[in-house]
Design a protein around this motif. Structure first.
Motif, PDB file in Angstrom:
ATOM      1  N   MET A 285      30.308  11.461  17.391  1.00 53.83           N
ATOM      2  CA  MET A 285      30.436  11.616  18.837  1.00 53.83           C
ATOM      3  C   MET A 285      29.085  11.434  19.515  1.00 53.83           C
ATOM      4  SD  MET A 285      31.663  14.931  21.054  1.00 53.83           S
ATOM      5  CE  MET A 285      33.316  14.908  20.381  1.00 53.83           C
ATOM      6  N   GLY A 286      28.045  11.995  18.914  1.00 55.92           N
ATOM      7  CA  GLY A 286      26.702  11.855  19.468  1.00 55.92           C
ATOM      8  C   GLY A 286      26.237  10.421  19.480  1.00 55.92           C
ATOM      9  N   CYS A 287      26.523   9.701  18.407  1.00 55.88           N
ATOM     10  CA  CYS A 287      26.131   8.283  18.329  1.00 55.88           C
ATOM     11  C   CYS A 287      26.827   7.459  19.413  1.00 55.88           C
ATOM     12  CB  CYS A 287      26.489   7.727  16.949  1.00 55.88           C
ATOM     13  SG  CYS A 287      25.418   8.290  15.609  1.00 55.88           S
ATOM     14  N   CYS A 288      28.144   7.668  19.525  1.00 52.84           N
ATOM     15  CA  CYS A 288      28.909   6.904  20.526  1.00 52.84           C
ATOM     16  C   CYS A 288      28.454   7.254  21.938  1.00 52.84           C
ATOM     17  CB  CYS A 288      30.399   7.209  20.380  1.00 52.84           C
ATOM     18  SG  CYS A 288      31.119   6.589  18.854  1.00 52.84           S
ATOM     19  N   GLY A 289      28.231   8.549  22.181  1.00 50.80           N
ATOM     20  CA  GLY A 289      27.801   8.976  23.513  1.00 50.80           C
ATOM     21  C   GLY A 289      26.455   8.409  23.892  1.00 50.80           C
ATOM     22  N   ALA A 290      25.531   8.351  22.919  1.00 55.23           N
ATOM     23  CA  ALA A 290      24.190   7.826  23.193  1.00 55.23           C
ATOM     24  C   ALA A 290      24.213   6.324  23.456  1.00 55.23           C
ATOM     25  CB  ALA A 290      23.263   8.140  22.013  1.00 55.23           C
ATOM     26  N   ILE A 291      24.921   5.581  22.625  1.00 55.38           N
ATOM     27  CA  ILE A 291      24.946   4.126  22.760  1.00 55.38           C
ATOM     28  C   ILE A 291      25.689   3.699  24.029  1.00 55.38           C
ATOM     29  CG2 ILE A 291      25.817   1.987  21.740  1.00 55.38           C
ATOM     30  CD1 ILE A 291      23.301   3.137  20.409  1.00 55.38           C
ATOM     31  N   LYS A 292      26.819   4.353  24.321  1.00 56.28           N
ATOM     32  CA  LYS A 292      27.624   3.993  25.496  1.00 56.28           C
ATOM     33  C   LYS A 292      27.122   4.665  26.768  1.00 56.28           C
ATOM     34  CE  LYS A 292      31.925   3.129  22.977  1.00 56.28           C
ATOM     35  NZ  LYS A 292      33.366   3.481  22.847  1.00 56.28           N
ATOM     36  N   GLU A 293      26.167   5.585  26.613  1.00 59.58           N
ATOM     37  CA  GLU A 293      25.617   6.330  27.751  1.00 59.58           C
ATOM     38  C   GLU A 293      26.733   7.037  28.525  1.00 59.58           C
ATOM     39  OE1 GLU A 293      23.076   3.917  30.131  1.00 59.58           O
ATOM     40  OE2 GLU A 293      21.897   3.196  28.421  1.00 59.58           O
TER      41      GLU A 293
ATOM     42  N   TYR B 156      28.270  10.301  29.816  1.00 59.18           N
ATOM     43  CA  TYR B 156      27.786  11.644  30.163  1.00 59.18           C
ATOM     44  C   TYR B 156      28.621  12.742  29.501  1.00 59.18           C
ATOM     45  CZ  TYR B 156      26.848  15.830  32.929  1.00 59.18           C
ATOM     46  OH  TYR B 156      26.545  17.115  33.315  1.00 59.18           O
ATOM     47  N   CYS B 157      29.934  12.617  29.582  1.00 57.70           N
ATOM     48  CA  CYS B 157      30.820  13.655  29.030  1.00 57.70           C
ATOM     49  C   CYS B 157      30.641  13.801  27.523  1.00 57.70           C
ATOM     50  CB  CYS B 157      32.282  13.333  29.355  1.00 57.70           C
ATOM     51  SG  CYS B 157      32.687  13.514  31.104  1.00 57.70           S
ATOM     52  N   MET B 158      30.553  12.677  26.816  1.00 54.28           N
ATOM     53  CA  MET B 158      30.404  12.716  25.360  1.00 54.28           C
ATOM     54  C   MET B 158      29.061  13.316  24.959  1.00 54.28           C
ATOM     55  SD  MET B 158      32.126   9.133  24.064  1.00 54.28           S
ATOM     56  CE  MET B 158      31.967   9.589  22.341  1.00 54.28           C
ATOM     57  N   VAL B 159      28.010  12.923  25.680  1.00 51.45           N
ATOM     58  CA  VAL B 159      26.679  13.436  25.352  1.00 51.45           C
ATOM     59  C   VAL B 159      26.596  14.941  25.616  1.00 51.45           C
ATOM     60  CG1 VAL B 159      24.226  13.350  25.942  1.00 51.45           C
ATOM     61  CG2 VAL B 159      25.526  11.233  25.719  1.00 51.45           C
ATOM     62  N   MET B 160      27.158  15.389  26.755  1.00 48.84           N
ATOM     63  CA  MET B 160      27.136  16.815  27.078  1.00 48.84           C
ATOM     64  C   MET B 160      27.992  17.623  26.106  1.00 48.84           C
ATOM     65  SD  MET B 160      25.105  17.949  29.303  1.00 48.84           S
ATOM     66  CE  MET B 160      25.842  19.572  29.444  1.00 48.84           C
ATOM     67  N   THR B 161      29.164  17.075  25.771  1.00 50.52           N
ATOM     68  CA  THR B 161      30.032  17.744  24.795  1.00 50.52           C
ATOM     69  C   THR B 161      29.328  17.871  23.449  1.00 50.52           C
ATOM     70  OG1 THR B 161      32.007  16.868  25.867  1.00 50.52           O
ATOM     71  CG2 THR B 161      32.260  17.676  23.623  1.00 50.52           C
TER      72      THR B 161
ATOM     73  N   ILE C  92      19.601  19.029  20.429  1.00 61.44           N
ATOM     74  CA  ILE C  92      20.154  19.653  21.639  1.00 61.44           C
ATOM     75  C   ILE C  92      19.307  19.282  22.863  1.00 61.44           C
ATOM     76  CG2 ILE C  92      20.623  21.858  22.786  1.00 61.44           C
ATOM     77  CD1 ILE C  92      21.180  23.026  19.986  1.00 61.44           C
ATOM     78  N   ILE C  93      17.993  19.345  22.695  1.00 61.49           N
ATOM     79  CA  ILE C  93      17.083  19.009  23.800  1.00 61.49           C
ATOM     80  C   ILE C  93      17.248  17.545  24.205  1.00 61.49           C
ATOM     81  CG2 ILE C  93      14.653  18.748  24.457  1.00 61.49           C
ATOM     82  CD1 ILE C  93      14.052  21.145  22.598  1.00 61.49           C
ATOM     83  N   PHE C  94      17.290  16.640  23.224  1.00 60.00           N
ATOM     84  CA  PHE C  94      17.456  15.214  23.513  1.00 60.00           C
ATOM     85  C   PHE C  94      18.776  14.943  24.234  1.00 60.00           C
ATOM     86  CE2 PHE C  94      14.496  13.303  20.031  1.00 60.00           C
ATOM     87  CZ  PHE C  94      13.410  13.701  20.792  1.00 60.00           C
ATOM     88  N   SER C  95      19.861  15.573  23.768  1.00 63.03           N
ATOM     89  CA  SER C  95      21.163  15.328  24.383  1.00 63.03           C
ATOM     90  C   SER C  95      21.201  15.816  25.826  1.00 63.03           C
ATOM     91  CB  SER C  95      22.274  16.000  23.565  1.00 63.03           C
ATOM     92  OG  SER C  95      22.104  17.409  23.547  1.00 63.03           O
ATOM     93  N   CYS C  96      20.573  16.954  26.095  1.00 67.88           N
ATOM     94  CA  CYS C  96      20.528  17.478  27.462  1.00 67.88           C
ATOM     95  C   CYS C  96      19.715  16.554  28.379  1.00 67.88           C
ATOM     96  CB  CYS C  96      19.929  18.882  27.477  1.00 67.88           C
ATOM     97  SG  CYS C  96      20.998  20.134  26.747  1.00 67.88           S
ATOM     98  N   CYS C  97      18.584  16.061  27.851  1.00 65.92           N
ATOM     99  CA  CYS C  97      17.736  15.150  28.644  1.00 65.92           C
ATOM    100  C   CYS C  97      18.463  13.852  28.951  1.00 65.92           C
ATOM    101  CB  CYS C  97      16.437  14.850  27.897  1.00 65.92           C
ATOM    102  SG  CYS C  97      15.314  16.257  27.777  1.00 65.92           S
ATOM    103  N   LEU C  98      19.139  13.301  27.949  1.00 61.66           N
ATOM    104  CA  LEU C  98      19.848  12.041  28.141  1.00 61.66           C
ATOM    105  C   LEU C  98      21.024  12.226  29.094  1.00 61.66           C
ATOM    106  CD1 LEU C  98      20.220   9.076  27.445  1.00 61.66           C
ATOM    107  CD2 LEU C  98      21.542   9.767  25.429  1.00 61.66           C
ATOM    108  N   ALA C  99      21.755  13.331  28.945  1.00 63.14           N
ATOM    109  CA  ALA C  99      22.896  13.587  29.827  1.00 63.14           C
ATOM    110  C   ALA C  99      22.432  13.722  31.274  1.00 63.14           C
ATOM    111  CB  ALA C  99      23.615  14.864  29.377  1.00 63.14           C
ATOM    112  N   ARG C 100      21.318  14.384  31.468  1.00 63.49           N
ATOM    113  CA  ARG C 100      20.772  14.554  32.817  1.00 63.49           C
ATOM    114  C   ARG C 100      20.392  13.202  33.419  1.00 63.49           C
ATOM    115  NH1 ARG C 100      15.439  18.229  34.371  1.00 63.49           N
ATOM    116  NH2 ARG C 100      15.512  17.850  36.622  1.00 63.49           N
ATOM    117  N   ALA C 101      19.769  12.340  32.592  1.00 65.36           N
ATOM    118  CA  ALA C 101      19.361  11.011  33.070  1.00 65.36           C
ATOM    119  C   ALA C 101      20.567  10.169  33.422  1.00 65.36           C
ATOM    120  CB  ALA C 101      18.525  10.314  32.000  1.00 65.36           C
ATOM    121  N   ILE C 102      21.625  10.241  32.589  1.00 70.73           N
ATOM    122  CA  ILE C 102      22.849   9.473  32.848  1.00 70.73           C
ATOM    123  C   ILE C 102      23.516   9.936  34.149  1.00 70.73           C
ATOM    124  CG2 ILE C 102      25.192   8.992  32.003  1.00 70.73           C
ATOM    125  CD1 ILE C 102      24.053   9.248  29.151  1.00 70.73           C
TER     126      ILE C 102
END
Length: 236
Positions: free
Chosen positions: A69-77, A79-84, A219-229
């Protein structure tokens, strides 16, 4: 599409998810290994000891699945997947800390639990309704090279006539009698089994706590990326 520093975070999060796959496999392997070792001596253990390696196995499976889920959320950018992913990873982090802390706390109680269980089960060694108790005692004494809960003499109260279980003698032949006068193991099984299990508990606790702190970065990376998205969506 995120740009600049967040683009780096995006690919770092993807890379960390590969690490999470490895850590998930590591948790499953360590949990299964410790659980398999402990299963041989289940009659001498409390339920709490078994819970730590089982929890690690469950957490390992969840992490392994969650990493995709993290991989897909990061590549597809997404927001919901990255935050989840970030929220679930935080929950896993808490569970791993709980498993590690529980393992270290229970470490100090191991000897007391083993002493109680061993003293209770010695009297059932030769009873036909307790074959599994007999097998557990023979496995412990053969594998850990020990005899009786505290010493070999204790068996006289239950077997009589200076008899010992065959597993107390170094020859370990079920067809031959084992006596106090024979070459038998001198060490008690309480100390031997306590040391054996304490070593496994340290492994479980160390792996659980160590991997948990590595996940903080994810966790920190996912929060930062979700915020940017989210910020990019708002600008659009």
């Amino acid at each position: 599409m995120v740009q600049g520093g967040m683009s780096v975070v995006k690919y770092l999060l993807f890379a960390f998810n590969f690490i999470f796959v490895v850590t998930g496999i590591a948790l499953i392997a360590v949990g299964a290994w410790v659980q398999a070792k402990a299963a041989e001596y289940v009659d001498f253990l409390g339920d709490r000891y078994a819970s730590a390696p089982i929890l690690l196995i469950v957490v390992g499976v969840i992490i392994f699945i969650l990493s995709f889920m993290g991989c897909c959320g990061a590549i597809k950018e997404n927001y919901c997947m990255v935050m989840t992913f970030g929220v679930l990873l935080f929950i896993i982090f808490v569970l791993e800390l709980a498993a590690g802390i529980a393992a270290y706390v229970y470490k100090s109680e191991v000897e007391a639990v083993i002493r109680e269980k061993m003293e209770q089960t010695m009297k059932n060694y030769n009873k036909t309704d307790y074959e599994i108790v007999k097998k557990t005692w023979d496995d412990v004494q053969s594998n850990l090279k020990c005899c009786g809960a505290n010493n070999a003499i204790e068996w006289i109260h239950y077997l009589g006539n200076d008899n010992l279980p065959y597993s107390c003698c170094q020859e370990k032949d079920p067809k031959k009698e084992c006596k106090l006068t024979d070459d038998h193991y001198e060490n008690g099984c309480i100390d031997a089994l306590a040391k054996f299990l304490e070593a496994k508990i340290v492994i479980v606790g160390g792996v659980g706590i160590g991997i948990a702190f590595v996940q903080v970065i994810g966790i920190i990376f996912s929060c930062c990326l979700a915020r940017a998205i989210k910020k990019e969506y708002e600008q659009v």
